[in-house]
Design an enzyme around this catalytic site. Structure first.
Site, PDB file in Angstrom:
ATOM      1  N   PHE A  66     -10.016  42.451   5.230  1.00 62.88           N
ATOM      2  CA  PHE A  66     -10.872  41.907   4.243  1.00 62.88           C
ATOM      3  C   PHE A  66     -10.174  41.071   3.123  1.00 62.88           C
ATOM      4  CE2 PHE A  66     -13.871  41.320   0.624  1.00 62.88           C
ATOM      5  CZ  PHE A  66     -14.896  40.709   1.445  1.00 62.88           C
ATOM      6  N   GLY A  67     -10.381  39.942   3.100  1.00 62.30           N
ATOM      7  CA  GLY A  67      -9.727  38.904   2.114  1.00 62.30           C
ATOM      8  C   GLY A  67     -10.776  38.416   1.089  1.00 62.30           C
ATOM      9  N   TYR A  68     -10.605  38.157  -0.225  1.00 61.09           N
ATOM     10  CA  TYR A  68     -11.666  38.199  -1.093  1.00 61.09           C
ATOM     11  C   TYR A  68     -10.991  36.949  -2.387  1.00 61.09           C
ATOM     12  CZ  TYR A  68      -9.704  41.813  -3.722  1.00 61.09           C
ATOM     13  OH  TYR A  68      -8.597  42.807  -4.115  1.00 61.09           O
ATOM     14  N   GLY A  69      -9.594  36.947  -2.164  1.00 63.57           N
ATOM     15  CA  GLY A  69      -8.929  35.955  -3.187  1.00 63.57           C
ATOM     16  C   GLY A  69      -8.076  35.083  -2.471  1.00 63.57           C
ATOM     17  N   SER A  70      -6.430  35.119  -2.672  1.00 66.14           N
ATOM     18  CA  SER A  70      -5.603  34.318  -1.977  1.00 66.14           C
ATOM     19  C   SER A  70      -5.555  34.732  -0.482  1.00 66.14           C
ATOM     20  CB  SER A  70      -4.096  34.510  -2.603  1.00 66.14           C
ATOM     21  OG  SER A  70      -3.732  35.707  -2.634  1.00 66.14           O
ATOM     22  N   GLU A  77       0.260  43.447  -1.835  1.00 63.50           N
ATOM     23  CA  GLU A  77      -0.912  43.648  -2.368  1.00 63.50           C
ATOM     24  C   GLU A  77      -0.460  44.890  -3.287  1.00 63.50           C
ATOM     25  OE1 GLU A  77      -3.569  41.809  -2.405  1.00 63.50           O
ATOM     26  OE2 GLU A  77      -2.820  40.622  -0.905  1.00 63.50           O
TER      27      GLU A  77
END
Length: 239
Positions: A45-49, A122
């Site tokens: 799950f990605g929420y930024g870059s 990360e």
């Protein structure tokens, strides 16, 4: 302990214990996570870059929502989007609310290599806690790897008011370019995906109406190009 209230004291307090993980420590973190067990294909799950620069192969992508966390500029960035003396801010998932982002399905035969590169990207300073969380998508609920903020680390940003947050974003500049550029790139990618983040939109409005306060010494920087989708590796991305 009394919480610092000035921007200078917040920065000083947060930087006191800043350090990168050694390669051995980072590998131990990944090994401990993998030891809990992995499905054949995994979701990330990605929420930024990761929304606009995932830099890994994926079989499928879906808009997704995770409950119990919200997107927040709550992580100090002392290399990528700032310096040790004048850190910037990058997004983390903080406790409370919900967050819409993008989920990517990674093929089983690529999981090992991609996890190695994701940990470099990360987990350079262990500011995140990697977790398996349920994410709701239009095609049903999936279980995805999500990097959540470790609120117990000094890298976690707390106590900023709106003016302080704006000043940090306007002034900070790291090896990947201005912090403001990172924020704008994320906002643009979210809008293109149909994701609306009211707090981020409000910050973008402020950035568009107020001139930078301390970036006159820098030439405008192009966005870090990274690698195109399908690249085999991610850049080492310490915060």
């Amino acid at each position: 302990m009394t919480k610092p209230t000035t921007l200078e004291s917040l920065i000083s307090a947060s930087g006191a214990s800043f350090r990168e993980l050694t390669e051995h420590e980072r590998q131990a973190s990944l090994d401990a996570f993998v030891a809990r067990g992995l499905p054949d294909d995994i979701w990330v799950f990605g929420y930024g870059s990761l929304v606009w620069r995932p830099e890994f192969d994926f079989l499928e992508q879906r808009l997704a929502r995770v409950n119990g966390y919200h997107r927040s500029l709550c992580l100090w960035s002392r290399i990528n989007r700032g310096t040790p003396e004048q850190p910037g801010l990058v997004f983390g998932l903080d406790v409370g609310g919900s967050c819409r982002g993008m989920a990517y399905r990674i093929a089983s035969h690529q999981v090992t290599d991609i996890l190695q590169e994701l940990w470099k990207r990360e987990m350079p300073s262990a500011a995140y806690i990697p977790k398996w969380l349920n994410c709701r998508t239009g095609q049903g609920t999936i279980r995805a790897l999500v990097f959540t903020m470790d609120r117990g680390k000094d890298a976690y940003v707390r106590g900023l008011d709106k003016d302080q947050l704006l000043a940090i974003v306007q002034r900070a500049h790291g090896i990947y370019g201005p912090c403001a550029e990172y924020v704008l790139e994320t906002a643009q990618a979210l809008r293109q995906a149909g994701i609306h983040d009211r707090k981020l939109d409000a910050l973008i409005e402020q950035l568009s109406t107020q001139a930078p306060q301390a970036d006159a010494g820098h030439e405008p920087a192009a966005a870090h190009p990274g690698k195109k989708r399908g690249a085999a590796a991610l850049p080492h991305s310490p915060r």
